[in-house]
Design a protein around this motif. Structure first.
Motif, mmCIF file in Angstrom:
data_model
loop_
_atom_site.group_PDB
_atom_site.id
_atom_site.type_symbol
_atom_site.label_atom_id
_atom_site.label_comp_id
_atom_site.label_asym_id
_atom_site.label_seq_id
_atom_site.Cartn_x
_atom_site.Cartn_y
_atom_site.Cartn_z
ATOM 1 N N ILE A 224 0.836 -1.196 0.000
ATOM 2 C CA ILE A 224 0.000 0.000 0.000
ATOM 3 C C ILE A 224 0.876 1.254 0.000
ATOM 4 N N ASP A 225 2.024 1.159 0.678
ATOM 5 C CA ASP A 225 2.964 2.283 0.654
ATOM 6 C C ASP A 225 3.603 2.445 -0.717
ATOM 7 N N GLY A 226 3.469 1.437 -1.563
ATOM 8 C CA GLY A 226 3.999 1.536 -2.918
ATOM 9 C C GLY A 226 5.414 1.010 -3.056
ATOM 10 N N ALA A 227 5.886 0.238 -2.077
ATOM 11 C CA ALA A 227 7.237 -0.305 -2.176
ATOM 12 C C ALA A 227 7.227 -1.537 -3.073
ATOM 13 N N ARG B 258 12.609 -2.894 -3.141
ATOM 14 C CA ARG B 258 12.558 -1.856 -2.117
ATOM 15 C C ARG B 258 12.146 -2.464 -0.773
ATOM 16 N N ASN C 19 8.072 5.543 9.825
ATOM 17 C CA ASN C 19 6.888 4.757 9.501
ATOM 18 C C ASN C 19 5.858 5.594 8.764
ATOM 19 N N TYR D 187 7.304 6.787 5.181
ATOM 20 C CA TYR D 187 7.790 5.806 4.206
ATOM 21 C C TYR D 187 7.051 5.866 2.869
ATOM 22 N N GLY D 188 5.725 5.831 2.951
ATOM 23 C CA GLY D 188 4.935 5.849 1.720
ATOM 24 C C GLY D 188 5.153 7.123 0.914
ATOM 25 N N ARG E 262 7.889 8.999 0.937
ATOM 26 C CA ARG E 262 9.238 8.961 0.346
ATOM 27 C C ARG E 262 9.239 8.163 -0.931
ATOM 28 N N ILE E 263 8.527 7.031 -0.890
ATOM 29 C CA ILE E 263 8.500 6.183 -2.083
ATOM 30 C C ILE E 263 7.873 6.931 -3.250
ATOM 31 N N ARG F 104 -0.080 7.189 9.801
ATOM 32 C CA ARG F 104 0.485 6.716 8.545
ATOM 33 C C ARG F 104 -0.556 6.785 7.432
#
Ligand SMILES: Nc1ncnc2c1ncn2[C@@H]1O[C@H](COP(=O)(O)OP(=O)(O)O)[C@@H](O)[C@H]1O
Ligand SMILES: [Mg+2]
Lengths: 301, 367
Positions: free
Chosen positions: A199-202, A206, B95, B98-99, B101-102, B146
């Motif tokens: 969900i964070d897009g990693a 990554r 935490n 993170y999202g 930054r990506i 988050r």
């Protein structure tokens, strides 16, 4: 009155237990001390022996206390591998140690890198033939280098990799132990981390770099210690694949110093080299000990 | 801010079908609570919306755009997990960041967003800590943070409060509600707790075995449950169900427990003798010491709760009945005369679904 009685009884009981405990503790310590003695004695003899001159040991004496030749012996071993160039082939310890260090580090790093990646693939991806891959990796566990030594040697000859560091290291890297360990560890990483990362897009790499690797640090350190020592102690394969003196590792080199034809064994130099050969693994263990214990005992949630 | 449309969502894991066609329209800024017993497919539905599972059939539309085949990261959603799923080796700040930054957001912007969210959630002083140094409630807030920093189109919550103790749960519940209203982000909230559902949702989706049994506002679900499952699931203590048969030309129910009582809202369109289930909530059972038509309730268990008393008993014919009475009335072994006012009845037909009064006839009767 009654209360006093019970306390007295309790006390007596406690004392009896304590006595029993201290007796068993004493026994345990005695056993441990004996164990230490058995293990330490040969090392002691080696260290002491490395401080005498060649003739003392050559006469058949087994000195238990230090002589005065330590500095001379170690310098000689380090710089030239002893005076009798014929017997040792004139290989200085620094070169053999350097070769061993290279080999051990490359084996440890290579094994860790390969097994991290393969365990990552097997655990976090579902692709056709995933279990087949896993079992193929698993099977290599049953085929250590010693078992497949002839075909492996043949392959290395065909690839013209004899007498190279690559030929020395690569066959020792390919095995499954570390893959299995990492797989077991990765299986304990909750699915939610994977999903949160999605969900964070990693992407997969990554996620590997940012989450899986940092979580595996203690395991990697523990494995590094084990694999470094495994690599350092390799004997049979280096003996076969390397005939070039410049690539001789210290474990092989020491055995080559012994009983070589008609010349006298320079036991003082051999022992000094042995002591030197002990140091890097000991240093790695001491330096990594904290991580090592953590990696074996602690599972971070 | 966005709308969400689910149409015909089905999901099978191998041979077992978990979702049997879910349709749902969520308005912009609405908070929908998906509630149902454990294992009914709530999480699966949420994960399909998130993109963590692919539906076997059906489609997911966010803001009118079909996202059914998109990766989670491309759907512009944020999810709060039951066990928070905070990366253990990263600080609270990392935490939350993170999202972002990506996505390659500039550092200054990330700082600002995290700081704003942290302030709003009162975790500004925790930004340097690791998750393991936080209490359950604080972790919960970080997990919320988050989600908030992403400024997503959709918030997805999968039982985010179930790891908290009772007091904190009530507090966080109110806070989530406040936050959601303030940010106006369309939200899907999954829970098995009916109180959570009633207090949080603009509308509820009551799920039962992979189907949406009812989709309606909380008070509507409570007031006119669509079937016996919903009726029994929402409300505590749970609704009583009594068997009966239709009689008097559809105008009355003859209860197994004894009396035949006329419906308050008009006749039902079915043949006399049709088996019915009459539902009545414990708080609607009346204590009627003087009434001649009262039904005798034999008391099996008395739970005094201070302001009221919950009586567990059984009626003639053996059916059990729970009554919430205002005063300490009765003791074990007593026989209490109770009334079951037809105005409070929920009438269910043979299949367990609500059997409403015939249209027009009710009006005629009341004229
Ligand atoms: N990945 C999966 N594989 C097989 N079955 C699953 C999987 N995920 C969920 N299920 C099954 O689907 C059903 C619904 O699960 P879930 O959506 O988690 O229920 P809930 O969240 O309402 O408790 C359960 O019976 C569960 O066993
Ligand atoms: Mg669930």
């Amino acid at each position: 009155m009654l209360m006093r009685d019970t306390t007295a009884q309790d006390l007596a009981l406690a004392r009896a237990t304590e006595r029993r405990q201290s007796r068993s503790r004493w026994l345990a310590h005695a056993v441990l001390a004996l164990g230490v003695l058995v293990f330490a004695f040969p090392i002691w003899v080696t260290i002491v022996g490395s401080s005498h001159d060649a003739s003392t040991i050559g006469r058949g004496d087994m000195p238990l206390w230090f002589g005065g030749e330590a500095v001379a012996n170690y310098v000689s071993a380090w710089v030239s591998g002893g005076t009798a160039r014929r017997t040792t082939g004139g290989l200085p310890a620094w070169l053999m140690l350097w070769n061993s260090l290279n080999m051990a580090v490359l084996i440890a790093v290579g094994k860790i890198a390969i097994s991290l990646l393969s365990a990552y693939a097997v655990v976090f991806f579902s692709f056709p033939g995933r279990m087949v891959c896993f079992w193929l990796i698993f099977i290599t566990l049953m085929l250590p280098v010693e078992v497949r030594i002839i075909p492996t040697f043949e392959v290395m000859v065909n690839l013209q990799l004899t007498n190279t560091m690559t030929g020395l290291v690569v066959p020792l890297i390919a095995s499954a132990t570390a893959t299995l360990l990492f797989r077991q560890f990765f299986l304990t990483i909750p699915d939610e981390y994977v999903e949160a990362a999605k969900i964070d897009g990693a992407g997969p790499l990554r996620f590997f770099k940012d989450v899986v690797l940092p979580l595996s640090v203690t395991n990697i350190a523990a494995l590094f210690v084990i694999l470094f020592i495994y690599g350092w102690n390799q004997y049979l394969w280096p003996l076969l694949i390397v005939t070039d003196k410049d690539l001789t590792t210290v474990v092989v080199g020491i055995t080559k110093m012994i009983g070589n034809g008609d010349a006298q064994n320079e036991w003082n130099i051999i022992m000094a080299t042995s002591v030197l050969a002990l140091l890097p693994p000991v240093a790695v263990v001491i330096f990594m000990q904290r991580w090592f214990v953590k990696g074996l005992t602690e599972t971070e949630k | 801010m966005a709308t969400l449309t689910l149409s015909g969502i089905r999901k099978s894991f191998g041979a077992t079908q978990v979702l049997h066609g879910i349709d749902l329209d969520v308005a912009d800024g609405e908070m929908i609570v998906v509630v149902g017993a454990s294992g009914c497919g709530k999480s699966t539905l949420l994960r399909i919306v998130a993109g963590l599972e692919t539906p076997t059939a059906g489609s997911v539309l966010i803001d009118g755009r079909d996202v059914t085949r998109l990766e989670p990261a491309d759907r512009d959603i944020a999810m709060v997990f039951q066990n928070y799923a905070l990366y253990p080796h990263m600080s609270v700040f990392d935490n939350m960041a993170y999202g972002l930054r990506i996505r390659g957001m500039p550092t200054a912007e990330i700082r600002k967003r995290v700081a704003d969210a942290a302030e709003m959630l009162e975790i500004a002083q925790l930004l340097d800590r690791k998750p393991r140094q936080l209490s359950g409630g604080q972790r919960q807030r970080v997990a919320m943070g988050r989600a908030v920093v992403r400024e997503p189109k959709l918030f997805l919550f999968d039982e985010p409060l179930s790891n908290l103790d009772a007091k904190l749960r009530v507090q966080m519940r109110a806070e989530i509600r406040r936050l959601q209203k303030r940010l106006g982000v369309t939200s899907l909230f999954v829970t098995h707790d009916q109180v959570e559902a009633m207090t949080l949702g603009d509308r509820l989706v009551v799920m039962h075995q992979g189907r949406a049994a009812q989709v309606a506002a909380p008070m509507e679900v409570w007031g006119t449950p669509a079937d016996t499952y919903v009726a029994g699931f929402i409300g505590s203590p749970a609704m009583n169900f009594l068997s009966a048969a239709l009689s008097d030309g559809g105008r009355a129910a003859s209860l197994k427990a004894g009396p035949t009582l006329p419906f308050a809202d008009g006749p039902r369109a079915a043949a006399d003798g049709t088996p019915l289930t009459i539902g009545i909530r414990p708080e609607h059972v009346e204590h009627r010491p003087e009434a001649a038509d009262a039904i005798p309730l034999s008391v099996d268990l008395v739970e005094p709760l201070g302001s009221e008393t919950v009586i567990h008993g059984h009626l003639p014919g053996g059916e059990s009945l729970v009554a919430r009475l205002p005063l300490a009335a009765g003791a074990i072994g007593d026989v209490l005369p109770v009334g079951l006012p037809p105005a409070e009845w929920h009438v269910f037909g043979t299949e367990g679904s609500r059997l409403p009064a015939r249209q027009g006839v009710a009006a005629a009767a009341s004229r």
